[in-house]
Structures are given as C-alpha cells and as structure tokens.
Write a protein that holds these residues in place. Structure first.
Motif, PDB file in Angstrom:
ATOM      1  N   THR A 116      40.648  41.578  54.995  1.00 55.64           N
ATOM      2  CA  THR A 116      39.582  41.590  54.207  1.00 55.64           C
ATOM      3  C   THR A 116      38.478  42.004  55.029  1.00 55.64           C
ATOM      4  O   THR A 116      38.621  41.513  56.387  1.00 55.64           O
ATOM      5  N   ASP A 132      43.258  45.925  53.031  1.00 58.14           N
ATOM      6  CA  ASP A 132      43.369  45.006  51.271  1.00 58.14           C
ATOM      7  C   ASP A 132      42.027  44.510  50.902  1.00 58.14           C
ATOM      8  O   ASP A 132      42.433  45.470  49.725  1.00 58.14           O
ATOM      9  N   SER A 133      40.633  44.744  51.137  1.00 57.19           N
ATOM     10  CA  SER A 133      40.293  44.509  50.820  1.00 57.19           C
ATOM     11  C   SER A 133      38.542  44.781  51.441  1.00 57.19           C
ATOM     12  O   SER A 133      39.236  44.265  52.518  1.00 57.19           O
ATOM     13  N   ARG A 187      42.131  49.202  49.558  1.00 56.47           N
ATOM     14  CA  ARG A 187      42.642  48.364  48.202  1.00 56.47           C
ATOM     15  C   ARG A 187      41.928  48.254  47.178  1.00 56.47           C
ATOM     16  O   ARG A 187      42.061  49.155  45.838  1.00 56.47           O
ATOM     17  N   GLU A 188      40.747  47.650  47.747  1.00 59.64           N
ATOM     18  CA  GLU A 188      39.771  47.299  46.684  1.00 59.64           C
ATOM     19  C   GLU A 188      38.709  47.279  47.284  1.00 59.64           C
ATOM     20  O   GLU A 188      38.829  46.531  47.830  1.00 59.64           O
ATOM     21  N   ARG A 226      34.340  45.481  46.877  1.00 57.58           N
ATOM     22  CA  ARG A 226      33.570  44.673  45.873  1.00 57.58           C
ATOM     23  C   ARG A 226      32.193  45.371  46.134  1.00 57.58           C
ATOM     24  O   ARG A 226      32.302  44.692  47.839  1.00 57.58           O
ATOM     25  N   THR A 253      40.670  36.233  47.636  1.00 54.39           N
ATOM     26  CA  THR A 253      41.060  37.284  48.483  1.00 54.39           C
ATOM     27  C   THR A 253      42.263  37.542  49.001  1.00 54.39           C
ATOM     28  O   THR A 253      43.639  37.471  48.882  1.00 54.39           O
TER      29      THR A 253
END
Lengths: 616, 614
Positions: free
Chosen positions: A490, A572-573, A594-595, A597, A612
């Motif tokens: 992350t 991953d994020s 992948r994501e 925010r 997460t």
C-alpha cells in the motif's frame, strides 16, 4: 533520481572524447528504482541531444549494417531521424546488448522531451546498465556522423560490457530464474552485490537463491552431498547401490587401495572440482599411477572407487519429482584425414566460444595435463591426423565442465530409478538435486543392470541439461518453484508536514506481520529497525527483504515518487492525501495500483492504510 | 549378533595374558542391535565365569579408585568386605565399561549386570557403534581381570589398552553439539541414528517425522543462509540492506593502501579473514599502523579475503535464535585476572590455568603466548608485574571461549529491540537456528539508546558448552530439536519361513503409498527397492531413514528376532504367526508392542499388518 555525478561525468566525457563535436551528447542520466510515467519497470532514463543539422540520413541503415541482430533491416529505415528517434535507437541498442546475453525481453522506449528526447531502458543490474548505455551511445553517435564504423567505434566498450556481464551480471541459472519470475510476474531483486544471489518474491513469500540453490535446500543435505565418502556411506545405509570406494591420503598405497575396491577403478580428487583430475576405467597399475599423479594436481586427498561399466547419467530432481534426465557423453572429435587433432580441437572450441547461449551451452576443451593424458591413453598426440571417421576422446569423463555433452533420456527412465533418485533428493532434503547414476540401460531396473548411484549435487550444471535440448522454460519454471510471490503493498502519499504524525500513528498500530517504510524509518511489526542511513527507496526494498511480513505500507512524499519512481512495480492500493501528484505521475500511479483513493483527512488515511492492509 | 570366532578367541587370549583363566574366563559375547530380553536398548552382553577364590571386594575397589578416581569416586571402605564373586566382577566390568564409554563418547551409556547360574554372571553395556562397544568391553574385562589377579600393583594394561579405546571412541564420538542433542533426544524418548558414520551428522526421529542435524543445523536451515553467513562481508552487506547495524568495514584489496583505509575506518579497528570461523586469524583493538600491518598479514595467512572493521565498543554477546525466537543470550568476556597486591601477573595466570585444568570447570586454560604478551603490554604490564589489589588485567582482547573467555547468561535482560533484531535477521537469512554475535555497551537498552552492532552470524550456534556448564538449562537442546522429530508406526510380523513368500506377496501387492515394507526384500509404496547387502535389521533401519515413510511393516522370522533383538524400540503392532517365541522374548514383545496378536493363518496375519490407523 540523478545518478552519481561521477558516473554521469565519466560517460559524458567519454562520449565527448570519442565522437565528433556537435554529434550525440548525453544531457541527463537518471535512475529509477520503480515505474515512471514512461516505463512500467525500473529504468535508466537519459536525455540526448545533437546539434541542429548534425544528422545522417541513413543512420538506421548504418546501424543495421553494423548490428544486424539488434537492428534487423526495416522497410522504412531510411527516414530522416530526430532526437526522439536517436533516443529510441540508443535505448533499443542498450537493452538488446544486455538481452543478447540474458534473453529476458528487457523493455525500452523513448519520448520527446523539451528540446531533445528521453530514452529509457530496463537495466536490471546497475553497473552493466551503464556499460550498455555507453556502448549504445557510441554506436549511435558514430552512425550519426559520416565517418567511422559504428561497430568498430563501439567495439572496446562492447568488450568491456561482455566482461561486465561475465562478472557483474547474473549467471545463467540466475538468468533462468529471473526469466521464470518475469513470466509469472514475480519480482526479483539482487541480494547484496553478488549477481549469483537473488531474492524472488517479497516478505513472507520470498525465496533466496544462490545459483539454483535456495533455502529450500537443507544445509545438512548439502553438507552430505559435498562429502562424497559420507554420501556413499549414506547411500549404503539406505540400501542404495553405490560403488565400493576408499580415500587415499598422501603417503598411502594407492595400488593396495585399488586392489581393495577392485579393478577397473576410477580415481578423482576427494573434493569435487568440476570434473578436473578424474580418470575412469583404470585397469592397470601404470595407468593408476598416472591417474593418481593427475588427480594430485587438484587435491591431496583422493578418492578411488570401483568402475562400473555403463553410461553416466545425470538425473535432475526438483521439489521431489524427476524433471530431467540426460546421458552424459565424453566430448570427442572425429577425424577427417586432413586436420590434426590440434586443428580439430581448435575448430570444436571455436563453436564453443563465447557466452553460454552462443556456444550451445557447451564448454570449450581445455588444453592441459588431462588432455595430454587422455591423448596418451589413445596413443595419439596433438599433431596426429586421425583417419576419416575415427573418434578421438578429448576428455577423461563426460563431465560438462570438461566439455561433456548430453542426450535427453527423460522418457526412458525406469520407474525404480526415478523413485530412488527422488528418494535420494528427499533424504538429503534438497529442493533441487542432480543425481549421478551409472547404468548400461536407463530403461531397465537397477537389479537388472546392476546400476550404481554415484553422488548427488546441490548445484547441477544446468547447462548440461540445456545443451541436451531440455526445454529452458520448463526447467526455469520448476527451478523457481511455487513459493515466490508478491505481498500486497500500500502506498500512502502525503505531504512532508504530515509525515511525523502519520508515521507515529502507523508505527503504533502496525500489525506484527506488516512492515512500514517511510523516507526516514523502517518498522517490521513491533521491531523498529535501527539503521538511519538508507535512502527512501532502499528502505522499501529493505523492508521487502524481511521474511516475516505479509504486507507492506509505504509512506512517501510526492517528491519521493518523482525522484525515485514508484516504490514498487505493483501496488495493491495507493492513497493520496493532500495535493495531487503531477499529472503524469498520477497516471503512473493509476496504471500500477489496483485501487487509488484520495483522502482529505490524515486520520482517515491511516485507517484506510491499515484497513486496506488488513483486508488484503 | 555373535562376534566372529577369531575375534572372540583373541579377546579371550588377551584376558588370559593378564588374569589366569581359572580365575576369570570369558564365556560368550553377543550384541543385540535392538531391545532384547536383557535390556530395553541395543546392548553388548558378555557372559563370564569365575571359578576360584577371588580377592576381597574392598581391595579391588581401592585399586580402581586409585586408578580411576573420577569413575570410582569412593574407595573400598569397610562396608564392601568379603571376596568378589561372579556377580560383583560382572558389575564392575559393566560399570567400568559404561563409565569409560560415557566419558569418552560424551553420551550417557547405560549398563547392567546380573548373576547367572552357578559361578557365571553377565554384564551388559549399551551399544552405540561396534568398534567402540567391543573395545570398551575388552578394556574393562582386561582391566578388571588384571586387578583381580594382582590387586596391589599398578597395572600395565591401562597403558596398552586405553589408547586403543581412545582411538575407537574418537571415531564415533559425536561432536559437542551433537552429544547435547542426543542427550536431549534420550530425555524426550526420541530415537536417533547416526548418518554416514559421521560424528557430526545425526538423524532424530523416523521416516516422515525425522530430521537430520549437522552440528546444530538441520535441513530447515537453508543452503543460501549458510552462503550468506559464510562470508562476513556478505553478512554485513545484507545487514546494511535490512537497516540493521553493523560496524563499518572494507574488504582489503592487495593494492589497498593501509593507512588510507585505516583512516576511513578509524581507530581502533579489527582485522579478520572474511570467511573463517572460530576467531581464527582475528586481531582486535588495533591502534597503530605497525600492528595493523601485522594483523593483515596474520589474516592473509588464513584467507585471501581479509576485512578491516571499525571497533564497536562494548561487550560481546552471542544471541541464539531457534524457530524465530531468541532461545539463548550470553555475554562473553575476555579472560582476565585480578591483582592481590602480592602475586605477579605470571603467577596469577598460572593459578587461573591450574584451576581451569582441574577438569571441574567448563572454562579453558588461557595460552601464554605472543597474543597474551601483546595484550598485557597494551595495559602497561608484563608477566613479572606485581598487580595491585583489585586491579583487573585482560589476558586477551577477544572473548572467544576457545581461548579462555568466560560466559554469563543474560537472556532475561535482553532489550526487546535487540531481541527482535536477532530474530528478524535469522529469518531474513533463512536460518532456523543461528548464533548471532552482537556487540553493545548495554544489552538491557535499545540500539537507539546505546548503539551496538552485528559482527557475524554463525551456523553453529554454540549452545553445548553453556548447557554443560549449566549456565543455560539443558532443555535448550530440546528447543533445538523442536517438535518435528518423532516415531512412525512400525508393525512387525513374525512368521515361519514356509509362510514368508505368501505373506510377502500380499504385503507387496497391497502396500499403500507412503508405506514401506521389508523382509528379505524392501519396497516403498508401489515400487521395489533394489537388492542390497543389508540384513534384516539394516533394512528396517534403512527404511526409517527415508523421509517419505509414514509407516513401516516388517516381515521377520524368529531367527532374526533372536539374532538382532527388536527392529525398533517401540512397535505399533506385533503379529505372531505359528510358533511362539521363547518366553522371555514373548514377554519383551508384549512390553514393547502397543498391540500383540497371535494368529494361525498367513492371510489373516498379512491383513492385520495392512490394517491402517491402529
């Protein structure tokens, strides 16, 4: 990140010295340890420029003529080129120079940038990356002018690169492993500065390799495999047939030893030495004396064992299963009635010169005492001109190190032989084991042929299998094994002023199986890593080397991303707190996470990071 | 197993050389490789006969006490008066043989004796390897015989036979760490087997539940871990990448200019070969160029790769991690003496070494050599200096146990950050068991507070000395063995020769994968193992060494039972087809089998063996 000024100056000055004025110049050179807006992988990224009007209309054609493998002729190769194309040609050449050795499909590319153009290529190992770039710049710069041959101009740099690849680049087995890892999207990183040691995967899912050996190979089994006498005693304890053998120490009577193990016999140095000093099928005292003299050049303590008729085989067991099997053959030359043995040997060695892929994975024959001894046993000398069709052995054994070749016999291996090879690897707890077996018929049971198991090796000569035509990818995939994989990473991007607060929060609440890397700190579970000298990107790779973590949180500032590239190639994020990244970097993050925010509140960012991570 | 007739005759003759056969005679010797009616363990059993009036017990014991004060700590005294008889002699032989083996092989050997019919008695000593047990039996027999024959004179046999015994034992004595592991295995009732007749290689447990050990390393310790720890420069580089502290260093090239390198590293510094262990070629506390040059040439004598390292101030610690947890932490201090205002340094060193040579201590004597003189010199004293009372002087700059250092247990005081550092490094390298050398001024405080540095990582964790010295509990060796080793079920079918072929066919046909079976043949799951020269017992042991074996079925006859003893010290099931074994053997089988059945039909017997999950 800009490379060390000494590195840049060295390359830039070298170019200025070697190329005509106004030709190709290196403007900038940066190294990224992660993806950038341009590339999905770690790259060396450079900017080149040339004086306006200094260009050659047929640069591509000139390069293609000099380097047909790197620049296959293309129909539109006569177009006028601009800065972007120069960067592209350089990047392509640098990547291909490395890939001629590695065959990994390294990435490269180019794009316009300001007045000039940017080029980039995947370097894998830093020092050889610089060497490849230097050679490529020289070749392209030379092609750009009217004078000079690009191949000749870059020859000495390409030779240095070859040396660099020999010593600082991954060896063949590491190349296979890296290739397998890339096919499976498993990350690879070098352990320390030794290019034969690589870590595949991250954290809890990482495995460390040294050549083909990994920590899946047990230390005890390795110890047993290294001691051939202990190995044989272990085989006997297991009821596995192995030749009678004995150690001969200095001053001990080797003829008595031969009588005790039985004739014919084999003499070799007790410490394994890549097939050096081995004489087989000794059936008289005079040959024995010579064999002992030859072996003593490679070690004081010798081993003598009964010689069993049949072919030497090498059985490769990986993760408890037989994966490949070859019959070893002693290297020979065949007479043509014209050339002397010396000439025949030279011709053979010409085919076998150069790096492994270029030489069919075979080793050249060394002109040494062992060759003299093997010639003398066949009553020939180097000056002898063998009659047409006569086969002359040029080594004492089929050892790959001594130029031996192999034939794939995998389909024929008898189930009992397969079982025992697999069991030997199992007893020795070797994930990868090469087991030497002598038999007259690999397709028959051990009892029928009186086959004998000789020894096990922790690091097989993988080239032997490749030279026998065993599929490279098949072996490579098995060598890498199922364990290496990624752990979720992350990335939390936040401005500098929030870092202290965020770091404190994250450290306190970090689960035992998670890691945290910030530009200033590294924390593994509850362990606060003491060292303070590492740069930010090295803290990320450092954390990924810890075998206990199942996930990693990276807290970086926007400027860290721009300086080093993304911390890893797959996130991953990503959580962006505060002002957004520059557009091109925001897009790079988008591509590799992948994501993504955005967050306005630090507390929320901490929750999301940990949350997460927890749900991953 | 009987020993050969020639060997037996030779032994009897050697005994006769020292003691008249009319007084003590060897009747028989047999070796059981497994439990037997006389002992629950593998044993050598000797039968003796005494047939004449023997000297008083007291005199023999006095003599033994004089010759072997450590093995026989008490003299004869008054209580044990009366003449020796066969039982007493057998007991003395057993005790002497057992004690000699225990001392020389450093594993506790069990022994026993019993009176037999008439003037006969038997002695029993635990069997580990053939040569050592037989040599120990012979030595004890001859020494006791000699003392019976001439109780008042010092014997000659010691000088002749002890060196032979020493030699036989040296070949099979487990190294220190292995003997600590074997002792732990015995405490935990785990079986152990020697691997390849190597003194440092042992298997604990059987089949799928076995683990192999080389010194304290097992196969859970990886080859790459060893490679990473082998070269100290590589270990240090890895530490840097992991963000773990290690003193600054440089690998010295032949071309390196020492003064320049030394100035970047700083004084004092340490020089060592990068890839040698045990403190070999290491010089510490180097403070000037001349000493540095000598240190470098000393180190180069041991390896091409020599590194110079900044001196990390503080005490030396050894942190041993097992299965990711700190299991032992000790401080190692250099050997030192403390002045009393009267004696010289030389006298104090002699006194220290006298005490250490007494054998009662685990501490080793400190050699008086150049290194000691240099160390003394740097503290402005020499061997002739009379030290003031209370003044401490170091005898070595390094604290290696091998050169006389002292040891203190500190496990309860290690700071959590230091503990985790050791645990994380071990895991990152791929070790299950490792010994980390760490230097700090205060082990109770974090690295952030007091600094400190990792010096190297050892594959041999070095726990055996501290166990023997009772500085750390002997359960530490059990921690090293871990949970994995254990037994797999072994089922034994004893059948007469005429039924063997029929039963063999059934067992081979129906043998499940993961199971192994052996009679005159051996098979694993669906595949036969090749014919071998192994006997029934060797074949059973061989299959217990294969890591895939989940269960072992053995097809034996009564002869092999009587010859070898039980094939394993504990049986999951025994089935007897036909004729019953002799009463004492039947009793043994009943004691050692979880379940015992007698059947009359071959097919039924085979089916019982193949039943799973008892």
């Amino acid at each position: 990140m800009k490379v060390e000024p000494t590195v840049f100056d060295q390359i830039a000055r070298f170019l200025a010295r070697s190329l005509p004025e106004g030709s190709l110049r290196l403007e900038t050179l940066e190294i990224f340890s992660g993806p950038t807006p341009n590339a999905a992988v770690p790259t060396l990224q450079f900017q080149v420029a040339t004086d306006p009007g200094f260009h050659h209309s047929n640069i591509v054609g000139r390069l293609a003529a000099s380097f047909p493998k790197i620049f296959p002729a293309e129909p539109d190769s006569n177009v006028l080129v601009g800065a972007e194309a120069l960067a592209a040609l350089t990047a392509r050449m640098a990547a291909r120079l490395l890939d001629q050795r590695w065959a990994l499909g390294l990435q490269w590319g180019a794009a316009p940038s300001g007045d000039g153009a940017l080029g980039w290529f995947e370097y894998l190992v830093e020092p050889v990356g610089y060497q490849a770039l230097t050679a490529a710049l020289l070749a392209v710069g030379t092609a750009l002018g009217d004078e000079g041959d690009p191949a000749a101009a870059s020859r000495s740099q390409r030779t240095s690169l070859e040396h660099g690849l020999d010593h600082a680049g991954p060896d063949l087995s590491s190349q296979l492993l890296i290739g397998a890892a890339r096919r499976r999207d498993v990350p690879a990183m070098m352990i320390t500065r030794n290019p034969t040691m690589w870590q595949f995967g991250w954290g809890k899912h990482s495995e460390r390799f040294w050549f083909t050996a990994s920590n899946g190979d047990g230390m005890v089994g390795n110890r047993i495999a290294l001691d051939k006498e202990v190995s044989k005693r272990v085989f006997r304890q297991l009821g596995i047939p192995t030749p009678r053998s004995q150690i001969i120490r200095p001053g001990e009577d080797h003829r008595a030893a031969a009588n005790s193990v039985g004739w014919p016999c084999v003499v070799k140095p007790a410490t394994p030495g890549k097939g050096a000093g081995v004489t087989i099928a000794i059936d008289d005292a005079a040959t024995l004396d010579r064999a002992v003299g030859l072996a003593r050049k490679h070690g004081n303590i010798l081993s003598i064992e009964a010689h069993h008729p049949g072919d030497d085989h090498r059985l490769l067991v990986i993760d408890g299963t037989l994966v490949a099997a070859v019959r070893k053959r002693i290297a020979t030359v065949v007479g043509d009635g014209k050339r002397s043995l010396d000439q025949l040997l030279a011709a053979l060695n010409r085919q076998r010169s150069g790096p492994p892929r270029a030489s069919g994975f075979l080793r050249p024959i060394q002109d040494d005492d062992a060759l003299a001894a093997v010639f003398s046993r066949q009553e020939v000398t180097k000056a002898t001109i063998p009659e047409p069709g006569r086969k002359v052995r040029v080594a004492t054994t089929g050892s790959w190190w001594r130029g031996g070749t192999g034939t794939d016999v995998f389909e024929k291996v008898h189930p009992q032989v397969r079982l025992l090879a697999e069991q030997i690897a199992g007893v020795l707890k070797l994930r990868v084991a090469a087991i030497d077996y002598v038999t007259r018929d690999i397709g028959a049971s051990i009892d029928e042929t009186e086959g004998m198991f000789l020894e096990a090796h922790t690091v097989p000569a993988i080239e032997l299998f490749l030279s026998a035509g065993v599929d490279e990818q098949h072996i490579a995939d098995r060598l890498l094994g199922p364990k290496p994989a990624r752990i979720p990473v992350t990335l939390l991007i936040a401005p500098d002023e929030l870092h202290e607060k965020l770091t404190n929060e994250l450290r306190q609440r970090l689960p035992e199986t998670a890691g945290l890397a910030t530009p200033e700190a590294m924390q593994i579970g509850s362990f606060s890593v003491p060292e303070s000298r590492l740069p930010p990107h090295a803290r990320v790779t450092g954390a990924l080397r810890y075998a206990t973590i199942e996930r990693l949180i990276v807290l970086w500032r926007p400027e860290d991303v721009v300086t080093y590239g993304l911390p890893v190639d797959a996130l991953d994020s990503a959580i962006v707190l505060g002002p957004p990244l520059p557009d091109e970097w925001a897009m790079a993050v988008d591509r590799h996470a992948r994501e993504v925010r955005s967050c306005a509140d630090p507390d929320e960012a901490v929750e999301v990071s940990l949350g997460t991570a927890a749900s991953a | 197993v009987k020993i050969g007739q020639a060997q037996f005759d030779k032994l009897a003759q050697m005994l006769a050389d020292f003691c008249p056969p009319g007084m003590l005679r060897l009747v028989d010797i047999e070796i059981f490789l497994g439990p037997n009616p006389h002992a629950d363990f593998a044993a050598l059993r000797g039968l003796i006969e005494t047939s004449r009036a023997l000297p008083p017990k007291r005199r023999v014991l006095d003599r033994l006490h004089q010759d072997f004060p450590r093995l026989f700590p008490h003299s004869g005294g008054d209580k044990s008066d009366g003449p020796c008889d066969a039982a007493t002699v057998a007991a003395l032989i057993a005790k002497l043989a057992g004690a000699l083996l225990t001392e020389k092989i450093t594993v506790d050997f069990r022994f026993d004796s019993s009176a037999e019919d008439g003037s006969r008695a038997s002695f029993l000593i635990e069997f580990l390897t053939h040569t050592s047990s037989l040599q120990a039996a012979a030595t004890a027999l001859i020494l006791i015989g000699e003392r019976l024959a001439v109780p008042e004179a010092a014997g000659e046999a010691i000088g002749t036979y002890m060196p032979l015994l020493d030699k036989a034992c040296a070949q099979c004595r487990p190294n220190n760490e292995s003997s600590a592991l074997i002792a732990a295995a015995r405490r935990q009732d785990l079986p152990y087997l020697q691997i390849g007749q190597d003194i440092a290689l042992w298997q604990i447990g059987w089949g799928v539940r076995s683990e192999q050990y080389w010194v304290s390393a097992s196969n859970v310790d990886g080859v790459v871990a060893r490679r990473l720890s082998f070269n100290k420069a590589t270990t240090k580089q890895l530490c840097r990448q992991l963000g773990l502290p290690t003193p600054d260093w440089r690998l010295l090239d032949a071309a390196d200019e020492l003064p320049r390198v030394a100035s970047t590293i700083g004084w004092p510094c340490v020089v060592k070969p990068a890839d040698r262990g045990g403190g070999v070629g290491v010089s510490a506390d180097i403070r000037d160029i001349a000493t540095l040059e000598r240190a470098v040439s000393l180190a180069r004598g041991h390896s091409r790769r020599v590194l110079i390292e900044a001196h990390e101030p503080g005490d030396d610690y050894r942190l041993m991690v097992v299965d990711g947890r700190l299991a032992m932490a000790i401080r190692l201090d250099p050997p030192h003496i403390i002045g009393d205002g009267e004696r010289t340094v030389g006298e104090l060193v002699a006194a220290l070494n006298d005490a250490r040579e007494g054998g009662e201590t685990y501490l080793l004597p400190v050699p008086v050599d150049d290194m000691m003189l240099t160390t003394l010199n740097s503290q402005a004293v020499d061997l002739a200096t009379i030290l003031p009372e209370g003044k401490a002087v170091k005898l070595r700059t390094n604290s290696n146990h091998a050169t006389g250092g002292t040891i203190t247990d500190v496990i309860d005081t290690v700071h959590p950050q230091v503990r985790r550092l050791a645990e994380q490094l071990t895991a990152a390298m791929g070790f299950r068991v490792a010994g980390i050398d760490y230097v700090t001024r205060d082990i109770r405080r974090s690295h952030d507070e007091v600094g400190g540095g990792i010096i190297e990582v050892n594959t041999t964790a070095g726990f055996e000395v501290v166990i023997k010295a009772q500085i750390v509990p002997e359960t530490l060796a059990e921690v090293v063995i871990g949970d994995r080793p254990g037994r797999v079920p072994v089922a034994l079918l004893i059948a007469p020769s005429e039924s063997q072929a029929e039963i063999g066919d059934v067992l081979r046909d129906r043998l499940p994968r993961g199971w192994a079976a052996a009679g005159d043949w051996a098979r694993m799951g669906p595949i036969d193992l090749p014919a071998s020269k192994l006997d029934h017992f060797g074949r059973a042991q061989a299959l217990l060494r294969y890591p895939g074996v989940e269960r072992l079925l053995l097809l034996w006859n009564l002869d092999s039972l009587y010859e070898f003893g039980l094939p394993a010290d504990s049986l999951a099931r025994t089935v007897i087809l036909g004729e019953a074994p002799k009463a004492d053997w039947l009793g043994l089988l009943e004691r050692r089998s979880a379940r015992l059945d007698r059947v009359g039909v071959a097919a039924e017997a085979a089916a019982m063996l193949l039943e799973a999950g008892e």
